[in-house]
Write an enzyme that holds these catalytic residues in place. Structure first.
Site, PDB file in Angstrom:
ATOM      1  N   ARG A 279       0.960  -1.224  -0.067  1.00 22.31           N
ATOM      2  CA  ARG A 279       0.068   0.058   0.144  1.00 22.31           C
ATOM      3  C   ARG A 279       0.892   1.354   0.097  1.00 22.31           C
ATOM      4  NH1 ARG A 279      -5.453   0.682   0.914  1.00 22.31           N
ATOM      5  NH2 ARG A 279      -5.786  -1.491   1.642  1.00 22.31           N
ATOM      6  N   GLY A 280       1.961   1.081   0.531  1.00 22.65           N
ATOM      7  CA  GLY A 280       3.014   2.183   0.542  1.00 22.65           C
ATOM      8  C   GLY A 280       3.352   2.807  -0.843  1.00 22.65           C
TER       9      GLY A 280
END
Ligand SMILES: [Zn+2]
Length: 340
Positions: A279-280
């Site tokens: 997700r980063g």
């Protein structure tokens, strides 16, 4: 409606303002979590942004803010009405809905309309805060103090974009897509990693610590409170400029490209920082793309990535027992290592 302080008149707070603008240009980036000083104007900024955004088209009378241009996403009520003729539409301001800490689940997701049930024996649904926030902002002050069951519920809805209520003989589902904006005080209880992860960006909000800025904050606040109408009039031009910037950035967004090289930089940075999952880099890429659109760029550059990386990544770091530097310092250090 109460008069809202203009977004463009907010002094400083550049990181928070940019994160909110990015969320407005591409809601897929995810929400914004603002850490920091109480009374530094976090709530003001969200309300100001919503008031600045172009109004949204809705189906008149729909309790779920259905978008007339997206019939596929209609609620059951609009779907039914549509069969009997063309739906009436209206332009309304983008909603900002407060989620109070003590809110019951009924109030958040909606519940059986008891009055109607008792008076007329009808099983009707009374929509909750999630319905009102659809296509707007859901604001949670002190999100770190939110009860776990509400956190879980919000995570589910934020992930699916849909609120599903199945109880008391009701079976209701309606679209609920919103930008989550939370504030937190890191000293008062920690946010669960799953909730942290759900916020696209996090920002650190501080009361300005230089003299000229502090004086300007007071001057503008005083002018606004003494004569809101005159203050708004004085800022109309700036507000219109910013509104145009957002609208144009939204239009340009699909054309902004992210090269493999840029994606590699983003992924390298996340690996260096040891962020969990993917997700980063996904958020970093999307936020950089929205930033590029805001800045009229055709491609995402290193400068875009560097500028937005602290906001996109600092809340995703695992605690490192060998490194007691703050997360912002750790992100800044990794940026230097990766980008030189
Ligand atoms: Zn509807």
């Amino acid at each position: 409606m109460a008069t809202v302080f203009p977004f463009s008149a907010i002094v400083g707070q550049d990181e928070m303002k940019l994160a909110l603008l990015i969320a407005a240009v591409d809601p897929k980036v995810g929400g914004v979590l603002a850490f920091g000083d109480r009374g530094a104007g976090k709530s003001t900024a969200v309300r100001a942004l919503a008031a600045l955004l172009p109004k949204m088209k809705v189906v008149v009378g729909c309790r779920y803010n259905c978008d007339p241009d997206l019939p596929k996403a209609f609620c059951d009520e609009c779907r039914e009405k549509e069969k009997h003729g063309k739906l009436k539409t209206a332009q309304v301001p983008v909603p900002v809905v407060d989620l109070p800490l003590g809110a019951t689940e009924d109030r958040v997701v909606g519940a059986l309309d008891l009055e109607r049930a008792l008076a007329r024996g009808e099983k009707a649904f009374e929509p909750g805060l999630l319905a009102r926030a659809h296509r707007g902002f859901l604001y949670i002050d002190e999100a770190n103090l939110l009860e776990d069951h509400l956190v879980d519920l919000l995570l589910d809805v934020a992930a699916s974009g849909e609120n599903v209520v199945e109880r008391e003989g009701l079976s209701i589902r309606h679209p609920a897509r919103f930008v989550l904006v939370g504030t937190g005080n890191p000293e008062e209880g920690e946010l669960r990693p799953q909730l942290l992860d759900r916020f696209g960006m996090s920002v650190e909000v501080k009361t300005p610590d230089d003299l000229p800025s502090r004086m300007e904050v007071v001057r503008r606040r005083d002018a606004f409170e003494s004569d809101p109408a005159a203050f708004l009039a004085a800022w109309t031009k700036e507000e219109a400029k910013l509104r145009k910037k957002i609208t144009q950035a939204r239009e340009r967004l699909p054309e902004v490209t992210v090269s493999d090289a840029a994606l590699e930089r983003a992924a390298t940075l996340c690996m260096r920082l040891g962020t969990d999952g993917l997700r980063g880099e996904l958020t970093l890429m999307r936020a950089a793309r929205a930033l590029a659109a805001i800045e009229h760029a055709k491609h995402v550059t290193d400068e875009h990535l560097k500028k937005i990386a602290p906001s996109a990544l600092r809340h995703r770091l695992r605690r490192n027992p060998l490194d007691d530097a703050g997360s912002t310092v750790r992100v800044d250090r990794a940026i230097v290592e990766v980008f030189g």
